[in-house]
Design a protein around this motif. Structure first.
Motif, short mmCIF file in Angstrom:
data_model
loop_
_atom_site.label_atom_id
_atom_site.label_comp_id
_atom_site.label_asym_id
_atom_site.label_seq_id
_atom_site.Cartn_x
_atom_site.Cartn_y
_atom_site.Cartn_z
N LEU A 101 0.84 -1.20 0.00
CA LEU A 101 0.00 0.00 0.00
C LEU A 101 0.87 1.25 0.00
O LEU A 101 0.65 2.19 -0.79
N LEU A 102 1.86 1.23 0.83
CA LEU A 102 2.77 2.37 0.91
C LEU A 102 3.47 2.59 -0.42
O LEU A 102 3.58 3.73 -0.92
N VAL A 104 2.49 1.67 -3.42
CA VAL A 104 1.58 2.19 -4.45
C VAL A 104 1.35 3.68 -4.22
O VAL A 104 1.41 4.51 -5.15
N THR A 105 1.12 4.03 -2.95
CA THR A 105 0.85 5.44 -2.65
C THR A 105 2.03 6.33 -3.04
O THR A 105 1.86 7.35 -3.72
N LEU A 106 3.20 5.91 -2.63
CA LEU A 106 4.38 6.73 -2.94
C LEU A 106 4.64 6.76 -4.43
O LEU A 106 5.04 7.81 -4.98
N LEU B 752 -8.35 -5.00 3.04
CA LEU B 752 -7.12 -4.32 2.63
C LEU B 752 -6.59 -4.89 1.32
O LEU B 752 -6.10 -4.13 0.46
N VAL B 756 -5.80 -2.55 -1.78
CA VAL B 756 -4.52 -2.51 -2.49
C VAL B 756 -4.70 -2.87 -3.94
O VAL B 756 -4.14 -2.21 -4.84
N LEU B 759 -6.44 0.02 -5.70
CA LEU B 759 -5.50 1.15 -5.83
C LEU B 759 -4.44 0.85 -6.87
O LEU B 759 -4.11 1.72 -7.70
N ALA B 760 -3.93 -0.37 -6.86
CA ALA B 760 -2.90 -0.72 -7.85
C ALA B 760 -3.47 -0.61 -9.24
O ALA B 760 -2.86 -0.05 -10.16
N ALA B 763 -3.84 2.99 -10.05
CA ALA B 763 -2.53 3.60 -10.27
C ALA B 763 -1.99 3.25 -11.64
O ALA B 763 -1.46 4.11 -12.37
N ILE C 16 4.05 12.26 1.88
CA ILE C 16 4.81 11.08 2.27
C ILE C 16 4.57 10.77 3.74
O ILE C 16 4.27 9.63 4.13
N ALA C 19 1.22 9.32 4.22
CA ALA C 19 1.15 7.93 3.76
C ALA C 19 1.79 7.01 4.77
O ALA C 19 1.25 5.93 5.08
N VAL C 20 2.91 7.41 5.32
CA VAL C 20 3.61 6.55 6.27
C VAL C 20 2.77 6.37 7.52
O VAL C 20 2.56 5.24 7.99
N SER C 23 -0.11 4.09 6.82
CA SER C 23 0.29 2.69 6.73
C SER C 23 0.54 2.11 8.11
O SER C 23 0.16 0.96 8.39
#
Lengths: 188, 768, 107
Positions: A101-102, A104-106, B752, B756, B759-760, B763, C16, C19-20, C23
């Protein structure tokens, strides 16, 4: 530049406090770690021209909500919170997913499409003086967002009723009455 | 006057209407035990038919050619070369008119008589079954109405037969008559004819009916074959067309004649010309080939075959050798039924049919001779049997067979007029005799009840052996003259007429037959003359035994005259028996019936009176009566005295047992047939077909096949597939249910994963 | 007081950080089995989101983002109130705040 250093320090504190909360085996410690984290975020709000929100953050979150947490923890006597042991297989999968998840977000955040459109903050122009002040936020809130504001008020009312219903003690006093009745019968 | 012909369907409609009324309302029409409404309705319907017949007679006087009245088209199939067109068309000509008059006239009188007779008969049967009060009334209602429904049906059926204009419609009437005879002979089908001692006397009624039916089937089989052969050869079944084509084929090839119809033929002259021509061409062989499938026999052979097969039908219906055995047993029916069968309706059908087919018989001299010999032999045999019978009706039954033999012999020899003449006069006096015997039986039963009603239980031996009371046994009668004067006188008239004493009806007609026989065949003449001698003898014997001498039983002593409703028809019939001969009086070239029938019977020829033949037969009859007086009249039988003819020993026994015909048939046909039936039923059907073929082969094969289908295929494959799917689903869900752990955090993890994944996806969409 | 100009760091930094923190919150929800800690993790996730909202509001100079954060805080307060009430109710019957004990919905 001092802004960046300040940001880095605060960000580090926030992340560390979050990790501390995550790994703590004592609920009270975890709550205190979260308070640190919330305080850091309140500072960020302050630096991002949102002094009203920063105040709300401190009073509502760090004050009311966290006090409520601590209150419940103390009330139930549930300070000991051992780390997960039953669903062992879930931990690695969960960490992998969180990292994904991190990632993809970044990935999205640093993609050229996003970077090109991202506007960096600049000093507040004169015509926007008072941005984020309680007065300005209040005007926006009561002018543009009146209906959502009312809805939120209603939501709080419902939540309050719900809490009362949920926590009401359901034990009834009938047992005592019948016992008393029997006792009086015996006495008679 | 021609328009009058068009009402002829009413003659058939009336009796059938009576049938319907009595079937549906007959029981309601009898409120009381002495109600006569069903009988009155049936009689009036018969009387109405007679009225129509009389009208037809007058119409024919004006227009002797007659008419064909179409009612409806029954069968109409085929086109081109092959057509089968069977109309129901009523043929009114002089021949059918004579039949109509006889059938309806005598039939009506018998109907009227039956009104009275059946009351007594049904009461008697009800009493013998111990029915009383309401039960007896209900029994009577049902039986009385049923009887008259059958009676009218019988009459209507006979009229269908005589008015038919084609062979198939005639066959319909032929079969209907057979059915009615079955129904009426077996009218007391549920009555075992027991006497008071509980012994069974006489034949069982239902088996008598069955015998009549089965024996008639044999004859009908021949008739049906003849009809098929006629259609095959001539392509039509209508009388006139058949005869026209048959005559045409004498000269021309078959194919040319097949389209011929009688209507196209020149009406009068040619028919006679053909007859004449045929008369001289008798010696000439009829050699025209007739195409019958793979064969091509000559016309002569075909016509001979047809006529012999028709003769087989006639021997069945008209009770001739070899198929006469049903008629004596038919006495089991109520007496009016016997009278109707013997005098008016059923048995005359054969004579009528042969007369109607005279053209064919004229073309087949061999068949004519066979017919004559059979008739003569039947006349002789039956008359000799009648001599030795004791049952009053049985004597008359054999007498009928004998007289029918006379008629058959006459038509076989070409004496169609004599045959029909004798048919008519015989109808008068035989109806008279039967109804008279019914009156005697009625009186005897009455006397029997009277005697026992007074409590004098008188079952003492009356005959040579200990014989229970039988109202039909002549040995138990005697002296009835004193108690039943009217019956006695009319019975004597009938007997004299039957014996052939001038100037009564029987003399003229029998004489004409004997005349024809003397001219054509000495053998037949001798047979008939001897038969005539026997006839006079057994009638004399009967009269002396029944009416003269002294009463031999209590029943006879108390016998009583019948009511007027029964005696008046007797008197009318007696009158007809006296004057019936006038319809064909041969004096002075008159021959009214001959002239009348010439119109429709192509081969009729009028015989002139022969004083020699007449004298011989009259003298013989008188001698026979004198002989019977010597034996039975001068010294009447006393109680318990044996018949003087017993002195002849085995001859008497032979005659009494009817020449052992029944035993012969039993040995030749009945027992082998029963054995064959037993073999077929038990061995072939049950053991082979049922036990072996069905149970062993078919059932086992089926079960084996079913076992294969059920176990490996149904249980294995079909059920396996179904169960397999179910097990697959079950095991899949068993493993899938483990996903539902109940742990919230597992679900959160799954959420989750979805987040994911989405989202993937977004993206990638956004970035690429 | 912090000078607002001091904090002019690029927006992506905040993204960032957000996001961190988010998470970490997710990991807390998935890894801890104590209901109270799970709620705390949820609060952490909400705060991470709030941080991003405020950062974008600042860079775009739009007060709508700040108002939204206000709403989120309100909803979070309601949520915590209800959630803690539930925990109290569950604790009353189960004598535990371990949500792994609550697996009676197992298939």
């Amino acid at each position: 530049m001092p802004g960046v250093i300040l940001f880095a320090i605060l960000a580090l504190v926030a992340i560390l406090s979050a990790i501390g909360m995550l790994t703590s085996t004592n609920a009270v410690h975890a709550a205190l770690f979260l308070v640190i984290n919330l305080a850091c975020i309140a500072v960020f709000f302050l630096g991002l021209s949102a002094p009203f929100l920063a105040m709300v953050q401190v009073t509502v979150y760090a004050g009311a909500i966290m006090v409520l947490f601590l209150f419940v923890i103390m009330l139930l006597g549930a300070e000991r919170v051992p780390l997960s042991s039953r669903l062992r297989w879930q931990a690695p999968l969960a960490i992998a997913l969180v990292l994904a998840l991190l990632a993809v977000t970044l990935l999205v955040a640093f993609s050229p499409q996003v970077q090109g459109n991202l506007v960096n903050p600049r000093p507040v122009p004169p015509e926007a003086q008072g941005f984020g002040s309680p007065q300005a936020v209040g005007e926006t809130l009561f002018a543009r967002y009146l209906l959502p504001f009312q809805m939120v008020g209603l939501l709080l009312l419902v939540a309050m009723i719900g809490v009362v219903v949920l926590t009401k003690d359901e034990r009834k006093p009938t047992g005592h009455i019948s016992e008393n009745a029997q006792a009086s019968d015996r006495a008679a | 006057m021609d328009g009058l012909f068009s009402i002829v369907p009413l003659i058939i409609l009336a009796p059938f209407t009576g049938v319907l009324i009595n079937v549906f309302f007959g029981r309601k029409l009898m409120p009381r035990r002495d109600s006569v409404a069903p009988g009155v309705i049936a009689s009036s319907m018969a009387g109405f038919s007679f009225l129509i017949a009389v009208l037809m007679f007058f119409a024919l006087l004006a227009n002797p050619a007659g008419a064909e009245v179409p009612v409806l088209t029954w069968i109409n199939v085929g086109d081109g070369d092959f057509t089968l067109h069977i109309p129901w068309t009523l043929k009114v000509d002089t021949l059918s008119s004579v039949m109509m008059l006889v059938v309806t006239g005598v039939g009506t009188l018998i109907h009227i008589y039956a009104i009275g007779y059946m009351h007594g008969d049904i009461d008697e049967k009800a009493a013998s079954r111990g029915l009383e009060g309401e039960e007896a009334l209900d029994f009577k209602r049902r039986r009385y109405a049923r009887f008259f429904a059958f009676f009218n049906l019988f009459l209507g059926s006979m009229l269908v037969l005589v008015t038919a204009n084609n062979y198939l419609m005639m066959f319909v009437g032929w079969e209907l008559v057979g059915l009615c005879s079955y129904l009426l002979i077996g009218f007391w089908f549920d009555s075992p004819e027991k006497n008071e001692a509980g012994q069974i006397i006489g034949v069982l009624n239902s088996s008598a009916g069955r015998k009549a039916f089965v024996v008639n089937r044999v004859g009908d089989f021949g008739m049906l074959l003849a009809i098929m052969l006629i259609f095959w050869s001539f392509g039509t079944l209508e009388f006139d067309d058949v005869f026209a084509r048959a005559e045409c084929m004498i000269e021309a090839p078959q194919a040319e004649c097949l389209t011929l119809s009688a209507a196209e033929l020149a009406p009068q002259g040619e028919g006679e010309a053909a007859a004449e021509e045929h008369g001289e061409g008798e010696a000439r062989a009829l050699t025209t080939p007739i195409a019958l499938g793979p064969f091509a026999p000559t016309l002569g052979v075909v016509v001979t075959a047809i006529t012999l097969l028709l003769l087989l039908g006639a021997t069945g219906k008209s009770a001739q050798i070899p198929l006469f055995v049903w008629l004596p047993d038919a006495m089991a029916g109520p007496t009016p039924v016997s009278a109707l069968i013997h005098a008016a309706t059923m048995v005359t059908a054969g004579i009528y049919m042969i007369t109607r087919s005279n053209v064919l018989y004229a073309m087949a001299p061999v068949s004519g001779m066979v017919v004559a010999v059979i008739g003569g032999a039947t006349a002789f045999v039956a008359a000799s049997i009648a001599v030795a019978q004791f049952d009053i009706k049985r004597v008359l039954a054999y007498s009928t067979i004998s007289q029918l033999g006379f008629m058959i012999a006459a038509v076989g020899l070409g004496g169609y007029i004599a045959g029909i003449f004798h048919l008519a006069t015989h109808a008068f006096f035989k109806a008279l005799l039967f109804l008279g015997s019914g009156s005697v039986i009625h009186g005897m039963e009455h006397g029997h009840h009277h005697a026992h009603g007074q409590g004098e239980h008188h079952d003492a031996p009356h005959g040579e052996d200990e014989r229970p009371f039988d109202p039909q046994d002549m040995r138990q009668m005697g002296g009835l003259r004193k108690h039943m004067p009217v019956t006695t006188w009319v019975y004597i008239i009938g007997a004299l007429a039957l014996a052939g004493i001038p100037p009564l009806a029987g003399f003229w007609s029998k004489d004409e037959i004997l005349l024809d026989a003397s001219l054509n065949s000495t053998l037949v003449y001798i047979l008939l003359t001897v038969a005539a001698f026997f006839t006079a003898f057994y009638m004399g014997r009967q009269v002396f035994m029944v009416f003269y001498g002294s009463e031999r039983t209590e029943a006879a002593r108390h016998a009583q005259e019948s009511p007027p409703v029964m005696t008046i028809p007797l008197i009318v019939l007696a009158g007809l028996s006296v004057v019936g001969g006038l319809i064909n009086l041969p004096v002075g070239g008159l021959h009214p019936l001959g002239r009348w029938l010439e119109e429709s019977v192509a081969n009729a020829h009028i015989a002139s009176f022969n004083i020699l033949v007449a004298t011989i037969s009259t003298v013989l009859a008188l001698v026979a009566i004198g002989l019977s007086y010597l034996l039975y009249g001068r010294k009447p039988l006393e109680e318990g005295e044996a018949d003087p003819l017993y002195s002849t020993g085995p001859v008497f026994t032979f005659l009494n047992r009817k020449w052992y015909w029944d035993e012969l048939y039993a040995a030749i046909f009945v027992r082998p047939y029963n054995r064959l039936g037993d073999f077929l039923a038990n061995a072939v059907d049950w053991q082979f077909w049922h036990d072996f073929v069905h149970d062993r082969i078919i059932a086992d094969a089926f079960q084996g096949w079913a076992a294969i289908l059920s176990r490996p295929i149904d249980l294995g494959i079909v059920d396996g597939a179904v169960n397999g799917v179910a097990q697959l689903v079950e095991s899949t869900s068993r493993s899938l249910r483990r996903v539902q752990t109940g742990y919230v955090r597992n679900y959160a993890l799954a959420v989750l994963m979805g987040v994911v994944a989405i989202l993937a996806y977004l993206a990638i969409r956004f970035l690429v | 007081m912090l000078n607002e100009t001091v904090f002019l760091v690029p927006t992506s930094y905040f993204v960032i950080l957000s996001a961190v923190l988010f998470s970490i919150g997710v990991a807390g929800v998935l890894l801890r089995r104590n209901a109270i800690l799970i709620f705390m993790s949820v609060e952490l996730m909400l705060n991470a989101a709030n941080l991003a909202f405020v950062a974008f509001a600042r860079s775009l100079l739009d007060q709508g983002g700040q108002v939204f954060v206000f709403f989120v805080m309100t909803v979070a307060a309601a949520e915590v109130a209800i959630g803690l009430a539930l925990i109290v109710a569950i604790f009353r019957s189960k004598r535990s705040t371990d949500i792994d004990e609550l697996n009676s919905m197992e298939g």
